[in-house]
Design an enzyme around this catalytic site. Structure first.
Site, PDB file in Angstrom:
ATOM      1  N   ARG A   1       0.304  -2.431  13.469  1.00 36.22           N
ATOM      2  CA  ARG A   1       1.520  -1.520  13.763  1.00 36.22           C
ATOM      3  C   ARG A   1       0.809  -0.232  13.622  1.00 36.22           C
ATOM      4  O   ARG A   1       0.695  -0.045  12.434  1.00 36.22           O
ATOM      5  CB  ARG A   1       2.530  -2.290  13.336  1.00 36.22           C
TER       6      ARG A   1
ATOM      7  N   SER B   1       0.614  -1.104   0.089  1.00 32.47           N
ATOM      8  CA  SER B   1      -0.257   0.396  -0.602  1.00 32.47           C
ATOM      9  C   SER B   1       0.776   1.528  -0.413  1.00 32.47           C
ATOM     10  O   SER B   1       1.819   1.026   0.675  1.00 32.47           O
ATOM     11  CB  SER B   1      -0.439  -0.445   1.710  1.00 32.47           C
TER      12      SER B   1
ATOM     13  N   GLY C   1      -4.904  -5.387  15.623  1.00 37.89           N
ATOM     14  CA  GLY C   1      -3.983  -5.011  15.971  1.00 37.89           C
ATOM     15  C   GLY C   1      -2.469  -4.767  15.488  1.00 37.89           C
ATOM     16  O   GLY C   1      -1.676  -5.220  15.670  1.00 37.89           O
TER      17      GLY C   1
ATOM     18  N   ASN D   1      -2.834   0.625  -3.221  1.00 34.20           N
ATOM     19  CA  ASN D   1      -2.471  -0.702  -2.929  1.00 34.20           C
ATOM     20  C   ASN D   1      -3.094  -1.986  -3.998  1.00 34.20           C
ATOM     21  O   ASN D   1      -4.267  -1.789  -4.188  1.00 34.20           O
ATOM     22  CB  ASN D   1      -3.907  -0.799  -1.826  1.00 34.20           C
ATOM     23  N   VAL D   2      -2.089  -2.984  -3.309  1.00 37.91           N
ATOM     24  CA  VAL D   2      -3.048  -4.357  -3.933  1.00 37.91           C
ATOM     25  C   VAL D   2      -2.678  -5.343  -3.248  1.00 37.91           C
ATOM     26  O   VAL D   2      -1.452  -4.658  -1.980  1.00 37.91           O
ATOM     27  CB  VAL D   2      -1.766  -4.806  -5.416  1.00 37.91           C
ATOM     28  N   ARG D   3      -3.629  -6.426  -3.095  1.00 38.36           N
ATOM     29  CA  ARG D   3      -3.010  -7.141  -1.990  1.00 38.36           C
ATOM     30  C   ARG D   3      -3.638  -8.525  -2.711  1.00 38.36           C
ATOM     31  O   ARG D   3      -4.750  -8.768  -2.797  1.00 38.36           O
ATOM     32  CB  ARG D   3      -4.526  -7.061  -0.501  1.00 38.36           C
TER      33      ARG D   3
ATOM     34  N   HIS E   1      -6.720   7.926 -15.724  1.00 37.78           N
ATOM     35  CA  HIS E   1      -8.321   7.096 -16.285  1.00 37.78           C
ATOM     36  C   HIS E   1      -7.637   6.020 -18.113  1.00 37.78           C
ATOM     37  O   HIS E   1      -7.852   4.641 -17.318  1.00 37.78           O
ATOM     38  CB  HIS E   1      -9.031   7.296 -16.977  1.00 37.78           C
TER      39      HIS E   1
ATOM     40  N   HIS F   1     -20.565  11.857   4.177  1.00 42.76           N
ATOM     41  CA  HIS F   1     -20.747  13.027   5.416  1.00 42.76           C
ATOM     42  C   HIS F   1     -20.587  14.315   3.819  1.00 42.76           C
ATOM     43  O   HIS F   1     -21.089  15.179   4.771  1.00 42.76           O
ATOM     44  CB  HIS F   1     -20.145  13.088   6.585  1.00 42.76           C
TER      45      HIS F   1
ATOM     46  N   HIS G   1      -3.126   7.371  -4.541  1.00 43.83           N
ATOM     47  CA  HIS G   1      -3.354   6.364  -3.349  1.00 43.83           C
ATOM     48  C   HIS G   1      -3.169   4.820  -4.276  1.00 43.83           C
ATOM     49  O   HIS G   1      -4.025   4.488  -5.351  1.00 43.83           O
ATOM     50  CB  HIS G   1      -4.284   6.446  -2.188  1.00 43.83           C
TER      51      HIS G   1
END
Length: 316
Positions: free
Chosen positions: A262, A94, A260, A110-112, A147, A177, A108
């Site tokens: 870091r 990330s 939990g 992210n790959v997971r 894009h 919001h 930003h």
């Protein structure tokens, strides 16, 4: 015959991707990433790399994590109750980049890969990821390049994926919001296992590899644009929206904190400087007011194609 998931191949790819992205950002900035390796008590750990106070990047964080646990946290099972109580493992990369120049957008990526093993059932796994762009002073040239690169990354896996993942990004990176998008969108996908492991892994690699192609040309165009106090103050104000999204809506932040993880590594995506102003409204007709037209879901590429077709003089 389907191919069994190969977590080692995913690890090797993400380690290489982290190195390549850090090297590319260092080449643009001239600064160097720090290196912070950490371990997690329940299992696993990671490597957080952060470039601070650079010439081009005020802060850039590129974090690799490989963590596991005995029980999934509530943020991970809210939409998948059948996984409650299952042991799990998640590995991903990330990054968030906050440029110094207000004309250069925040970005930003992210790959997971995620796997869980519910009791008395077979292992469940999937891929997720994407990238999105958050400009303060948007340029159509940059938006279209972003894009088009996103669409090209998805193209080898079928024409239907880019519209699907673009819509997923528009829906996910939205501040409910505020009733506004975080930026101009990009790609977002989760729970992806269509076509088996090889196809999912290939898609994850295409998205990860496509990030630099999408982002660096924009940074190169905007990093030396002259700016003053007005632009800087607006940048800091709009960065507040980034903080709001990450703390209120981002599932990755919730998952990391609830499992939990870091804290320093989870929150390294936050901008290094930010400001809030109650009741701020940009001057009508100003460059700052122009941003509002970009903070809503739009079919950028369809709009551009339609404009070109209406005006043949624009065609090359």
């Amino acid at each position: 015959m389907s191919v069994a998931p190969d977590i080692e191949a995913v690890q090797d790819y993400l380690l290489d991707l982290q190195q390549r992205i850090c090297a590319a950002l260092e080449n643009v900035d001239g600064g160097r990433f720090g290196n912070d390796t950490w371990e997690r008590a329940e299992g696993g750990g990671g490597n957080s790399r952060v470039l601070r106070e650079g010439v081009v990047f005020e802060q850039a964080g590129v974090g690799l994590s490989d963590v596991r646990g005995a029980t999934l946290p509530p943020s991970a099972t809210a939409h998948r109750p059948e996984l409650a109580g299952a042991p799990w493992r998640a590995i991903g990369l990330s990054l968030v980049v906050h440029p110094r120049n207000p004309y250069a957008p925040t970005s930003h990526m992210n790959v997971r890969y995620f796997a869980a093993h519910p009791k008395n059932t077979e292992r469940v796994w999937w891929f997720g990821g994407g990238f999105d762009l958050t400009p303060f002073y948007p340029f159509d040239e940059d938006v279209l390049h972003w894009h088009r690169t996103a669409r090209a990354a998805c193209a080898p896996f079928g024409a239907k994926l880019y519209p699907r993942f673009k819509r997923g990004c528009d829906e996910y990176f939205f501040l409910k919001h505020r009733n506004e998008a975080r930026g101009i969108g990009g790609l977002f996908f989760d729970d992806f296992r269509d076509g088996g492991f090889e196809r999912g892994f290939g898609l994850m690699q295409a998205v990860g590899n496509g990030f630099l192609d999408a982002y660096l040309p924009i940074v190169e165009r905007r990093k030396d644009t002259p700016f003053g106090k007005r632009e800087r103050e607006f940048q800091l104000y709009r960065r507040g929206r980034y903080v709001e999204f990450n703390l209120l809506w981002d599932r990755g932040t919730l998952f990391g904190l609830q499992s939990g993880g870091r804290t320093e590594s989870i929150l390294m995506s936050m901008p290094p400087r930010v400001r809030w102003e109650v009741g701020y409204a940009p001057e009508p007709g100003s460059a700052e007011a122009k941003l509002a037209d970009y903070l809503r879901p739009r079919d950028w590429l369809d709009e551009a194609d339609e404009a070109t077709n209406k005006n043949p003089a624009n065609q090359g």
